[in-house]
Write an enzyme that holds these catalytic residues in place. Structure first.
Site, PDB file in Angstrom:
ATOM      1  N   GLU A   1     -11.903  11.202 -90.202  1.00 24.67           N
ATOM      2  CA  GLU A   1     -12.312  11.565 -88.893  1.00 24.67           C
ATOM      3  C   GLU A   1     -13.459  10.608 -88.536  1.00 24.67           C
ATOM      4  O   GLU A   1     -13.636  10.269 -87.173  1.00 24.67           O
ATOM      5  CB  GLU A   1     -12.840  13.084 -88.635  1.00 24.67           C
ATOM      6  CG  GLU A   1     -13.961  13.386 -89.540  1.00 24.67           C
ATOM      7  CD  GLU A   1     -14.496  14.572 -89.232  1.00 24.67           C
ATOM      8  OE1 GLU A   1     -13.410  15.780 -89.090  1.00 24.67           O
ATOM      9  OE2 GLU A   1     -15.607  14.930 -88.616  1.00 24.67           O
TER      10      GLU A   1
ATOM     11  N   ARG B   1     -13.735  20.988 -93.682  1.00 28.58           N
ATOM     12  CA  ARG B   1     -14.122  19.481 -93.767  1.00 28.58           C
ATOM     13  C   ARG B   1     -12.683  18.892 -94.116  1.00 28.58           C
ATOM     14  O   ARG B   1     -11.810  19.258 -94.607  1.00 28.58           O
ATOM     15  CB  ARG B   1     -14.895  19.328 -94.936  1.00 28.58           C
ATOM     16  CG  ARG B   1     -16.404  19.568 -94.788  1.00 28.58           C
ATOM     17  CD  ARG B   1     -17.260  18.258 -93.751  1.00 28.58           C
ATOM     18  NE  ARG B   1     -18.444  18.781 -93.561  1.00 28.58           N
ATOM     19  CZ  ARG B   1     -18.941  19.290 -92.479  1.00 28.58           C
ATOM     20  NH1 ARG B   1     -18.382  19.879 -91.556  1.00 28.58           N
ATOM     21  NH2 ARG B   1     -20.213  19.487 -92.379  1.00 28.58           N
TER      22      ARG B   1
ATOM     23  N   HIS C   1     -13.567  18.219 -84.129  1.00 30.37           N
ATOM     24  CA  HIS C   1     -15.082  18.553 -84.648  1.00 30.37           C
ATOM     25  C   HIS C   1     -15.818  19.099 -83.570  1.00 30.37           C
ATOM     26  O   HIS C   1     -16.960  18.831 -83.498  1.00 30.37           O
ATOM     27  CB  HIS C   1     -15.687  17.288 -85.346  1.00 30.37           C
ATOM     28  CG  HIS C   1     -16.451  17.950 -86.684  1.00 30.37           C
ATOM     29  ND1 HIS C   1     -16.515  17.602 -87.866  1.00 30.37           N
ATOM     30  CD2 HIS C   1     -17.407  19.079 -86.721  1.00 30.37           C
ATOM     31  CE1 HIS C   1     -17.209  18.034 -88.705  1.00 30.37           C
ATOM     32  NE2 HIS C   1     -17.754  18.978 -88.181  1.00 30.37           N
TER      33      HIS C   1
ATOM     34  N   ASP D   1      -9.875  21.408 -87.032  1.00 29.86           N
ATOM     35  CA  ASP D   1     -10.995  20.878 -86.241  1.00 29.86           C
ATOM     36  C   ASP D   1     -11.578  19.573 -86.978  1.00 29.86           C
ATOM     37  O   ASP D   1     -12.786  18.786 -86.350  1.00 29.86           O
ATOM     38  CB  ASP D   1     -11.991  21.967 -86.034  1.00 29.86           C
ATOM     39  CG  ASP D   1     -13.062  21.295 -85.128  1.00 29.86           C
ATOM     40  OD1 ASP D   1     -12.828  20.941 -83.825  1.00 29.86           O
ATOM     41  OD2 ASP D   1     -14.312  21.577 -85.554  1.00 29.86           O
TER      42      ASP D   1
END
Ligand code: NAI
Length: 334
Positions: free
Chosen positions: A262, A233, A294, A257
């Site tokens: 985000e 996260r 992600h 990622d």
């Protein structure tokens, strides 16, 4: 059950419709779930949400007013859901606790190997007709020390893969995994992992305790030139601190990622838009930073499992045969 599916992408619709086989009435919305889109859930029994949907107290209250009794998450993480609020309004939250830990662990490996061998740069160079090897020197993973923070399903899968590369695995988790210990994984304190690892990969959930676990102080504990990987996260890392440490070379490589902010960027095509987030723009400009949006979960295996469990959660709720392992309860956040 009549279910409003938020944040729908083409692949969500394809996989959910296949798993559903017409049993529930699924209505797909491209919109994220947020205060201004709650009204879309009017007339539904349940909502289906993903990682960047807003499930704050305000949204939950709005859903309760519309008579929503069930939230099915198409993900494992539930840090974005106000569980105090769902409990207050008696809304059940069901998730997909495990789909393919291998999908995420293998993506972490992809970030590690790409950064270690600079294949992201090589790919662009060769496409441009530049076959020079200058400044592409990488490093062997064999013999390196990989530090894993959180050895649950994904962290354990990563440990197993990296052992195959001939890496030494050290780890921090309050609940050590006996099987991994048997294979030679050494558990130590978080500080010791940070100080000893050449590569650090984060696989713990986002909680108030783990928020900004990577900050100026912990970055200072790490070896100069360390590689940091985050597929967990975004808010585990204080991005400003990471940028500062990348600038002076202390942080040698960063593969992410997930990103702190985000929600405003990922899962969207912003190629013709001016990006106003200066931190991600700065990160995008480092040659030793690799960002994916992600996508660690995005494999056929994982999407199939997510869809099957989501539909199963709807079936079970309807039949009053709830799978306890899929329930997100108040005890889990207290
Ligand atoms: P899991 O629940 O199987 O394992 C999490 C582990 O972290 C547990 O062993 C727990 O004891 C440990 N832990 C909790 N707090 C910790 C802390 N402060 N420090 C060290 N360890 C701690 O979860 P799983 O399935 O392995 O997933 C891990 C995380 O990966 C999820 O919470 C989610 O945020 C993220 N994720 C990311 C995806 C992506 O597409 N990028 C997809 C799926 C999950």
């Amino acid at each position: 059950m009549k279910t409003a599916v938020f944040s729908t992408k083409v692949y969500d619709k394809d996989y959910l419709e296949k798993a559903n086989a017409g049993r529930h009435e699924l209505v797909f919305f491209e919109s994220t779930l947020r205060p201004s889109s709650v009204r879309l859930a009017e007339g539904f029994d349940a909502v289906c949400a993903f990682v960047n949907d807003n499930l704050s107290a305000e949204v939950i209250e709005g859903l309760a007013r519309l008579g929503i009794k069930l939230i099915v998450l198409r993900c494992a993480g539930f840090n974005h859901v106000d569980i105090e609020a769902t409990s207050k309004y008696d809304i059940m939250v069901l998730r997909v606790p495990a789909y393919s830990p291998h999908a995420v662990a293998e993506h972490a490996v992809a970030l590690i190997t790409t950064l270690a061998r600079k294949t992201h740069k090589a790919y662009n160079r060769v496409r441009d007709g530049n076959f020079s090897l200058e400044r592409l020197i990488g490093y062997d993973l064999f013999g390196k020390t990989v530090g894993i923070i959180g050895t649950g399903r994904i962290g354990a899968a990563l440990a197993n893969i990296m052992m195959g590369f001939g890496c030494n695995i050290i780890a921090f988790d309050r609940y050590p995994n006996k099987e991994l210990i048997g294979k030679g994984v050494k558990y130590m304190t978080q500080d010791e992992v940070f100080a000893q690892a050449d590569i650090i990969s984060l696989h713990c959930p986002l909680t108030p305790e783990s928020h900004h676990m990577i900050n100026r102080e912990t970055l200072n504990q790490m070896k100069r030139g360390v590689m940091l990987i985050n597929t967990s996260r975004g808010k585990l890392i204080d991005t400003e601190a990471a940028i500062e440490f990348l600038k002076d070379g202390h942080l040698g490589y960063l593969g992410i990622d997930v990103y702190e902010q985000e929600e405003k960027i990922f899962f969207k095509d912003l190629s013709e838009v001016v990006i106003r987030d200066d931190k991600i723009s700065r990160l995008m400009n480092f040659p030793n930073v690799l960002i994916t949006a992600h996508q660690a979960f995005l494999t056929d295996t994982a999407l199939t499992q997510i869809a099957l469990t989501t539909i199963e959660n709807l079936n079970n709720y309807e039949n009053e045969t709830i799978e306890q392992a899929n329930v997100v309860s108040l005890e889990m956040v207290r």
